[in-house]
Each structure stands twice: as structure tokens, then as C-alpha cells.
Scaffold this motif. Structure first.
Motif, PDB file in Angstrom:
ATOM      1  N   GLY A 186      -9.295   8.886 -10.556  1.00 25.01           N
ATOM      2  CA  GLY A 186      -7.994   8.111 -11.600  1.00 25.01           C
ATOM      3  C   GLY A 186      -6.663   8.834 -11.405  1.00 25.01           C
ATOM      4  O   GLY A 186      -6.087   8.386 -12.349  1.00 25.01           O
ATOM      5  N   SER A 187      -6.733   9.273 -10.581  1.00 24.28           N
ATOM      6  CA  SER A 187      -5.530   9.832 -10.304  1.00 24.28           C
ATOM      7  C   SER A 187      -4.437   8.321  -9.291  1.00 24.28           C
ATOM      8  O   SER A 187      -5.329   8.234  -8.502  1.00 24.28           O
ATOM      9  N   ALA A 188      -3.423   9.252  -8.630  1.00 24.69           N
ATOM     10  CA  ALA A 188      -3.073   8.179  -8.127  1.00 24.69           C
ATOM     11  C   ALA A 188      -3.646   8.939  -6.721  1.00 24.69           C
ATOM     12  O   ALA A 188      -3.869  10.581  -7.073  1.00 24.69           O
ATOM     13  N   PRO A 189      -3.456   8.242  -5.183  1.00 26.39           N
ATOM     14  CA  PRO A 189      -3.115   8.208  -4.219  1.00 26.39           C
ATOM     15  C   PRO A 189      -2.758   9.999  -3.914  1.00 26.39           C
ATOM     16  O   PRO A 189      -1.487  10.509  -3.913  1.00 26.39           O
ATOM     17  N   PRO A 190      -3.160  11.290  -2.979  1.00 27.96           N
ATOM     18  CA  PRO A 190      -3.011  12.104  -2.312  1.00 27.96           C
ATOM     19  C   PRO A 190      -1.586  12.377  -1.881  1.00 27.96           C
ATOM     20  O   PRO A 190      -1.141  11.092  -1.287  1.00 27.96           O
ATOM     21  N   ALA A 191      -0.579  12.995  -2.493  1.00 23.52           N
ATOM     22  CA  ALA A 191       0.159  12.635  -1.311  1.00 23.52           C
ATOM     23  C   ALA A 191       0.102  12.505   0.335  1.00 23.52           C
ATOM     24  O   ALA A 191      -0.687  13.036   0.477  1.00 23.52           O
ATOM     25  N   ALA A 192       1.505  12.101   1.189  1.00 25.56           N
ATOM     26  CA  ALA A 192       1.035  11.485   2.323  1.00 25.56           C
ATOM     27  C   ALA A 192       0.929  13.019   2.752  1.00 25.56           C
ATOM     28  O   ALA A 192       1.991  14.041   2.478  1.00 25.56           O
ATOM     29  N   ASN A 193       1.069  13.407   3.706  1.00 31.20           N
ATOM     30  CA  ASN A 193       0.803  14.411   4.514  1.00 31.20           C
ATOM     31  C   ASN A 193       1.052  14.674   5.867  1.00 31.20           C
ATOM     32  O   ASN A 193       1.324  13.299   6.714  1.00 31.20           O
ATOM     33  N   ALA A 194       1.335  16.311   6.916  1.00 33.11           N
ATOM     34  CA  ALA A 194       1.228  15.437   7.850  1.00 33.11           C
ATOM     35  C   ALA A 194       0.371  14.795   9.319  1.00 33.11           C
ATOM     36  O   ALA A 194       0.613  14.321  10.498  1.00 33.11           O
ATOM     37  N   HIS A 195      -0.977  14.180   8.169  1.00 33.64           N
ATOM     38  CA  HIS A 195      -2.518  14.176   9.245  1.00 33.64           C
ATOM     39  C   HIS A 195      -2.830  13.117   8.798  1.00 33.64           C
ATOM     40  O   HIS A 195      -3.644  12.079   9.091  1.00 33.64           O
ATOM     41  N   ASP A 229      -9.058  17.081  13.690  1.00 37.37           N
ATOM     42  CA  ASP A 229      -9.801  18.531  14.123  1.00 37.37           C
ATOM     43  C   ASP A 229     -10.267  19.307  13.511  1.00 37.37           C
ATOM     44  O   ASP A 229      -9.683  18.722  11.288  1.00 37.37           O
ATOM     45  N   LEU A 230     -11.137  20.377  13.252  1.00 39.50           N
ATOM     46  CA  LEU A 230     -11.198  21.461  11.752  1.00 39.50           C
ATOM     47  C   LEU A 230     -10.087  21.413  10.871  1.00 39.50           C
ATOM     48  O   LEU A 230     -10.326  21.969   9.493  1.00 39.50           O
ATOM     49  N   ALA A 241      -2.480   5.883  15.127  1.00 40.66           N
ATOM     50  CA  ALA A 241      -1.465   6.855  15.352  1.00 40.66           C
ATOM     51  C   ALA A 241      -2.093   7.998  15.398  1.00 40.66           C
ATOM     52  O   ALA A 241      -1.155   9.087  16.078  1.00 40.66           O
ATOM     53  N   VAL A 242      -3.884   8.253  15.686  1.00 39.44           N
ATOM     54  CA  VAL A 242      -4.319   9.947  16.239  1.00 39.44           C
ATOM     55  C   VAL A 242      -3.612   9.690  17.611  1.00 39.44           C
ATOM     56  O   VAL A 242      -4.422   8.819  17.942  1.00 39.44           O
ATOM     57  N   GLU A 243      -4.070  10.966  18.002  1.00 41.91           N
ATOM     58  CA  GLU A 243      -3.323  11.727  19.630  1.00 41.91           C
ATOM     59  C   GLU A 243      -5.154  12.690  19.497  1.00 41.91           C
ATOM     60  O   GLU A 243      -5.325  12.513  20.868  1.00 41.91           O
ATOM     61  N   PHE A 244      -5.703  12.796  19.007  1.00 42.83           N
ATOM     62  CA  PHE A 244      -7.195  13.351  19.275  1.00 42.83           C
ATOM     63  C   PHE A 244      -7.349  13.607  17.582  1.00 42.83           C
ATOM     64  O   PHE A 244      -7.457  13.679  16.699  1.00 42.83           O
ATOM     65  N   PHE A 245      -9.295  13.309  18.029  1.00 45.19           N
ATOM     66  CA  PHE A 245      -9.931  12.722  17.078  1.00 45.19           C
ATOM     67  C   PHE A 245     -11.054  13.558  17.270  1.00 45.19           C
ATOM     68  O   PHE A 245     -11.673  13.486  18.363  1.00 45.19           O
ATOM     69  N   ASP A 246     -11.985  14.389  16.411  1.00 44.03           N
ATOM     70  CA  ASP A 246     -13.258  15.328  16.823  1.00 44.03           C
ATOM     71  C   ASP A 246     -13.782  15.102  15.793  1.00 44.03           C
ATOM     72  O   ASP A 246     -14.513  13.904  14.874  1.00 44.03           O
ATOM     73  N   CYS A 247     -15.183  15.622  16.174  1.00 45.37           N
ATOM     74  CA  CYS A 247     -16.784  15.591  14.899  1.00 45.37           C
ATOM     75  C   CYS A 247     -15.915  16.045  13.438  1.00 45.37           C
ATOM     76  O   CYS A 247     -16.349  15.654  12.945  1.00 45.37           O
ATOM     77  N   LEU A 264     -10.988   7.050  21.477  1.00 50.35           N
ATOM     78  CA  LEU A 264     -12.179   7.267  20.250  1.00 50.35           C
ATOM     79  C   LEU A 264     -13.514   5.861  20.560  1.00 50.35           C
ATOM     80  O   LEU A 264     -14.388   6.391  19.511  1.00 50.35           O
ATOM     81  N   HIS A 265     -12.967   4.813  21.194  1.00 54.82           N
ATOM     82  CA  HIS A 265     -14.671   4.032  21.715  1.00 54.82           C
ATOM     83  C   HIS A 265     -15.431   4.862  21.361  1.00 54.82           C
ATOM     84  O   HIS A 265     -16.832   4.722  21.427  1.00 54.82           O
ATOM     85  N   ARG A 266     -15.171   5.809  22.505  1.00 56.67           N
ATOM     86  CA  ARG A 266     -16.384   5.941  24.174  1.00 56.67           C
ATOM     87  C   ARG A 266     -16.370   7.038  22.672  1.00 56.67           C
ATOM     88  O   ARG A 266     -18.112   7.982  22.998  1.00 56.67           O
ATOM     89  N   LEU A 267     -15.815   8.131  21.500  1.00 56.77           N
ATOM     90  CA  LEU A 267     -16.172   9.279  21.449  1.00 56.77           C
ATOM     91  C   LEU A 267     -16.765   8.359  19.889  1.00 56.77           C
ATOM     92  O   LEU A 267     -18.908   9.535  19.751  1.00 56.77           O
TER      93      LEU A 267
END
Length: 140
Positions: free
Chosen positions: A22-31, A50-51, A78-84, A113-116
Motif C-alpha cells: 500500500g505504499s510507494a515503491p522503495p527508493a532507488a538504491n545502488a542495486h 549477491d548475499l 545492467a547486472v555485473e554479477f548475480f549469484d544464488c 546469466l542464461h547459463r546460471l
């Protein structure tokens, strides 16, 4: 406990998602940042997911999937690294969107990312779109 139970989405009265309903989306952040694009809510992930940073993305996904029949696009170009840890928040958000009669799709033109996704057995659940849908025929 079944594997799907890990995807169980807490109700808005549980945990941090309760603050987002019921609120606005969270503020943009570095991620992550969120915007509307026609009928879609676009959550753009940025940098390294990541974690340590997955919760920043998770906050945006929780807000994007909080309403009825959400139609969410997660832009991972725009993701440089993406893990589990990132996969976990995607699975949780997709389950929540589905429970509410909506959907969550990812946008990615990045082969790693497709391989992950393929290695994790999630490529069928998240077949990547190469870009954001533009015309009405691409929006379905």
C-alpha cells in the motif's frame, strides 16, 4: 518440507514486506530501482547481486508483487554479477506474483546469466526476454 516451500511468500503482515504494501515503491538504491512502463512494473537490478545486496533487490520485488495480478519485468541487463542469492529473491517474487494471479519475467541478454539459470534448472521458469516489450503484440 518440499522444495516449493522455500518459495513460500510471507504474507504482508509478516516481515519487511508488511511495510511495503500500500505504499510507494522503495527508493532507488545502488542495486535496484522500480518504474512503471505501460502495463508493467519494471524492476531494474544494477551492479552485483549477491548475499550482501540481494535484499536491496528483494525490497523492490516485494513491493512490485504486492498488488493483485502484478505484471513485473525484472531487467537484469545492467547486472555485473548475480549469484544464488539473487536467484532466491527472483523465485520468491515469481511465486508471489503467481499466487496473486500475475507474472514475473526477466529481461536479460547476458549469456552468463542464461547459463546460471540453466545450471540451476530455472531456465524453464525464467525464459529471458532479450529486451523490454515495446508493442502490444510483445506485451503478452
Amino acid at each position: 518440507m518440499t522444495p516449493d516451500s522455500y518459495d513460500r511468500v510471507p504474507e504482508p503482515s509478516e516481515g519487511p514486506a508488511a511495510e511495503l504494501v500500500g505504499s510507494a515503491p522503495p527508493a532507488a538504491n545502488a542495486h535496484a530501482r522500480t518504474r512503471a512502463d505501460g502495463p508493467f512494473t519494471v524492476v531494474e537490478a544494477l551492479g552485483e547481486i549477491d548475499l550482501a545486496t540481494a535484499q536491496s533487490l528483494g525490497e523492490h520485488l516485494d513491493a512490485a508483487t504486492s498488488g493483485a495480478a502484478p505484471d513485473v519485468l525484472v531487467d537484469l541487463r545492467a547486472v555485473e554479477f548475480f549469484d544464488c542469492s539473487g536467484l532466491r529473491v527472483l523465485c520468491r517474487a515469481e511465486a508471489r506474483a503467481r499466487e496473486r494471479g500475475g507474472r514475473l519475467r526477466i529481461v536479460s541478454d547476458v549469456p552468463r546469466l542464461h547459463r546460471l539459470l540453466a545450471g540451476a534448472g530455472l531456465l524453464h521458469r525464467f525464459p529471458p526476454l532479450p529486451g523490454l516489450p515495446e508493442g502490444p503484440e510483445e506485451r503478452t
